[in-house]
Design an enzyme around this catalytic site. Sequence first.
Site, PDB file in Angstrom:
ATOM      1  N   CYS A 138       1.623  -1.027  -7.771  1.00  0.00           N
ATOM      2  CA  CYS A 138       1.309  -2.175  -6.890  1.00  0.00           C
ATOM      3  C   CYS A 138       1.339  -3.524  -7.595  1.00  0.00           C
ATOM      4  CB  CYS A 138      -0.065  -1.990  -6.253  1.00  0.00           C
ATOM      5  SG  CYS A 138      -0.207  -0.529  -5.231  1.00  0.00           S
ATOM      6  N   HIS A 197      -4.390  -8.799  -3.950  1.00  0.00           N
ATOM      7  CA  HIS A 197      -3.725  -7.571  -3.515  1.00  0.00           C
ATOM      8  C   HIS A 197      -4.490  -7.028  -2.311  1.00  0.00           C
ATOM      9  CE1 HIS A 197      -1.406  -3.954  -3.694  1.00  0.00           C
ATOM     10  NE2 HIS A 197      -2.458  -3.187  -3.934  1.00  0.00           N
ATOM     11  N   ASN A 205      -1.130  -1.762   2.843  1.00  0.00           N
ATOM     12  CA  ASN A 205      -0.820  -1.927   1.428  1.00  0.00           C
ATOM     13  C   ASN A 205       0.665  -1.642   1.211  1.00  0.00           C
ATOM     14  OD1 ASN A 205      -0.557  -1.739  -1.339  1.00  0.00           O
ATOM     15  ND2 ASN A 205      -2.258  -0.313  -1.642  1.00  0.00           N
TER      16      ASN A 205
HETATM   17  O1  UT7 Z   1      -2.965   0.140  -4.495  1.00  0.00           O
HETATM   18  C1  UT7 Z   1      -3.634   1.329  -4.831  1.00  0.00           C
HETATM   19  C2  UT7 Z   1      -3.867   2.110  -3.587  1.00  0.00           C
HETATM   20  N1  UT7 Z   1      -5.134   2.763  -3.473  1.00  0.00           N
HETATM   21  C3  UT7 Z   1      -6.214   2.233  -2.913  1.00  0.00           C
HETATM   22  O2  UT7 Z   1      -6.281   1.110  -2.648  1.00  0.00           O
HETATM   23  C4  UT7 Z   1      -7.372   3.157  -2.617  1.00  0.00           C
HETATM   24  C5  UT7 Z   1      -8.720   2.583  -2.847  1.00  0.00           C
HETATM   25  N2  UT7 Z   1      -9.706   3.341  -2.099  1.00  0.00           N
HETATM   26  C6  UT7 Z   1      -9.972   3.054  -0.814  1.00  0.00           C
HETATM   27  O3  UT7 Z   1      -9.449   2.110  -0.251  1.00  0.00           O
HETATM   28  C7  UT7 Z   1     -10.957   3.921  -0.084  1.00  0.00           C
HETATM   29  O4  UT7 Z   1     -11.589   4.797  -0.997  1.00  0.00           O
HETATM   30  C8  UT7 Z   1     -10.293   4.758   1.044  1.00  0.00           C
HETATM   31  C9  UT7 Z   1      -9.901   3.832   2.208  1.00  0.00           C
HETATM   32  C10 UT7 Z   1      -9.075   5.478   0.520  1.00  0.00           C
HETATM   33  C11 UT7 Z   1     -11.278   5.779   1.607  1.00  0.00           C
HETATM   34  O5  UT7 Z   1     -12.447   5.126   2.053  1.00  0.00           O
HETATM   35  P1  UT7 Z   1     -13.883   5.736   1.683  1.00  0.00           P
HETATM   36  O6  UT7 Z   1     -14.874   4.898   2.315  1.00  0.00           O
HETATM   37  O7  UT7 Z   1     -13.919   5.845   0.178  1.00  0.00           O
HETATM   38  O8  UT7 Z   1     -13.839   7.115   2.402  1.00  0.00           O
HETATM   39  P2  UT7 Z   1     -14.051   8.554   1.766  1.00  0.00           P
HETATM   40  O9  UT7 Z   1     -12.905   8.902   0.879  1.00  0.00           O
HETATM   41  O10 UT7 Z   1     -15.420   8.633   1.209  1.00  0.00           O
HETATM   42  O11 UT7 Z   1     -13.982   9.452   3.053  1.00  0.00           O
HETATM   43  C12 UT7 Z   1     -15.015   9.392   4.053  1.00  0.00           C
HETATM   44  C13 UT7 Z   1     -14.658  10.389   5.128  1.00  0.00           C
HETATM   45  C14 UT7 Z   1     -14.274  11.776   4.589  1.00  0.00           C
HETATM   46  O12 UT7 Z   1     -14.797  12.743   5.481  1.00  0.00           O
HETATM   47  P3  UT7 Z   1     -16.142  13.538   5.138  1.00  0.00           P
HETATM   48  O13 UT7 Z   1     -15.855  14.246   3.840  1.00  0.00           O
HETATM   49  O14 UT7 Z   1     -17.203  12.486   4.999  1.00  0.00           O
HETATM   50  O15 UT7 Z   1     -16.323  14.437   6.313  1.00  0.00           O
HETATM   51  C15 UT7 Z   1     -12.771  11.770   4.677  1.00  0.00           C
HETATM   52  O16 UT7 Z   1     -12.238  13.071   4.829  1.00  0.00           O
HETATM   53  O17 UT7 Z   1     -13.520   9.926   5.859  1.00  0.00           O
HETATM   54  C16 UT7 Z   1     -12.539  10.963   5.917  1.00  0.00           C
HETATM   55  N3  UT7 Z   1     -11.208  10.373   5.984  1.00  0.00           N
HETATM   56  C17 UT7 Z   1     -10.642  10.002   7.143  1.00  0.00           C
HETATM   57  N4  UT7 Z   1     -11.063  10.070   8.411  1.00  0.00           N
HETATM   58  C18 UT7 Z   1     -10.240   9.610   9.376  1.00  0.00           C
HETATM   59  C19 UT7 Z   1     -10.369  10.083   4.966  1.00  0.00           C
HETATM   60  N5  UT7 Z   1      -9.246   9.530   5.441  1.00  0.00           N
HETATM   61  C20 UT7 Z   1      -9.395   9.467   6.794  1.00  0.00           C
HETATM   62  C21 UT7 Z   1      -8.576   8.989   7.841  1.00  0.00           C
HETATM   63  N6  UT7 Z   1      -9.043   9.072   9.102  1.00  0.00           N
HETATM   64  N7  UT7 Z   1      -7.368   8.448   7.624  1.00  0.00           N
END
Ligand code: UT7
Length: 381
Positions: free
Chosen positions: A118, A256, A286
């Site tokens: 990125c 970013h 992104n």
């Molecule tokens: O340029 C580099 C690219 N990478 C990034 O920028 C990633 C940086 N990280 C993030 O932006 C965040 O960590 C995410 C947006 C990827 C995830 O957000 P989060 O608040 O950290 O969510 P989480 O991973 O803790 O997931 C919370 C819940 C989980 O369910 P359970 O285990 O609580 O039942 C996930 O399975 O949300 C679930 N989940 C979704 N639900 C609906 C994960 N992805 C999705 C989705 N739709 N697309």
Amino acid sequence: MPGKEAGARFATITGWGKCMPPAVLTNDDMSTFLDTTDEWIVSRTGMKERRVSHVPVSDLAHVATVRALAAAGVDAADVDLIIFGSCSADEAIPNTASRIQLLLDNKKAASFDLNTACTSGMYALSVASSMIRTGAVRTAVVIGAEVITTFQDWTDRDVAVLFGDGAAAFVLQGTDQDEGLLADKLGCFAESRDILRVNGIGLRYADGRTLLGTVWWDFLGQEIFKKAVMGMIEASEETIARTGLSTEQIELVVPHQANLRIIDAVIKRLGISRERVFINIHKYGNMSAATTPVAFVEAIEEGYVKPGMHILLPAFGGGLTYSAHLFRWGERTTPVSIADIDLPPCEKTGLELVREGMRRPRSGGPFQNEHYNNFSAAQSR
Ligand code: UT7
């Protein structure tokens, strides 16, 4: 390349352009094939929609470059350096920068690809600026472009909702005015390289697979989140300190755009209010290497960039790379001219393009294809 000329004091941006593929993929579109909702995506990331390209990344990059050259009033033949920042190059050899040079009908540039995920477009800005300041080149084109949707794993909701396609380009030239790139900081948390990996692309997978076979992502979202915030803060603080400016003198931040919550965490620590931050994540998600460059171009196009303004651009990406750049903008905020160029029309919706991509046969998988069998037979002889 001009050779032994004296360097300029600064490298400044004289042209800017972007190229956004027209097909839109909304959050509701994504919920037709993934267990996700518009509410989850908006609340966790700030994203509402993203773009899906119907053309190769070099075509996006070419259109963005022609627009940037017109904005600068620079003839393509006068470009000394082209850096293509991306992790979705058309092919490994020949590089993609050389295709852009060919399309520009430029005979003299040095052209290379740069991949820091990125941050590629931002790392490229640093390299081009340094080469201008040493006198190695006079006029450089820096591109951040990406077609992440071509290797997206559409079955993985953790990553599929986050990314989109796009391109932006800048023309950089030397100046002895106190403007342009005042300071920058590049870094990499190499110990965290495993938290963001696209498996299936690269020579590591060539033993038994086509280079782009079955693709899957290692993606530790929360770890990336923490490292992203840490890297962007560290790089921003160091960059600001290098200029001797105070945070209050930063009039615009163009970060970013990977997650609105990451942006908020970074600006909170830096003590910068949201009013001074340019956000376009809701429109594009992104776009990896294209993200910060496209946001910068839009900030200029939409009138947020004013003459003499101090602009901070913090970024991060796989690697886990991070960066910050601090520009003092020059006088001109409008393009010298507008290029008469566009992509070929796209007859399909974003969702149709994605569904087509899902149906495309994926070759490979370890030790299963004909190429590997031939290869291993040759090895054992
Ligand atoms: O340029 C580099 C690219 N990478 C990034 O920028 C990633 C940086 N990280 C993030 O932006 C965040 O960590 C995410 C947006 C990827 C995830 O957000 P989060 O608040 O950290 O969510 P989480 O991973 O803790 O997931 C919370 C819940 C989980 O369910 P359970 O285990 O609580 O039942 C996930 O399975 O949300 C679930 N989940 C979704 N639900 C609906 C994960 N992805 C999705 C989705 N739709 N697309």
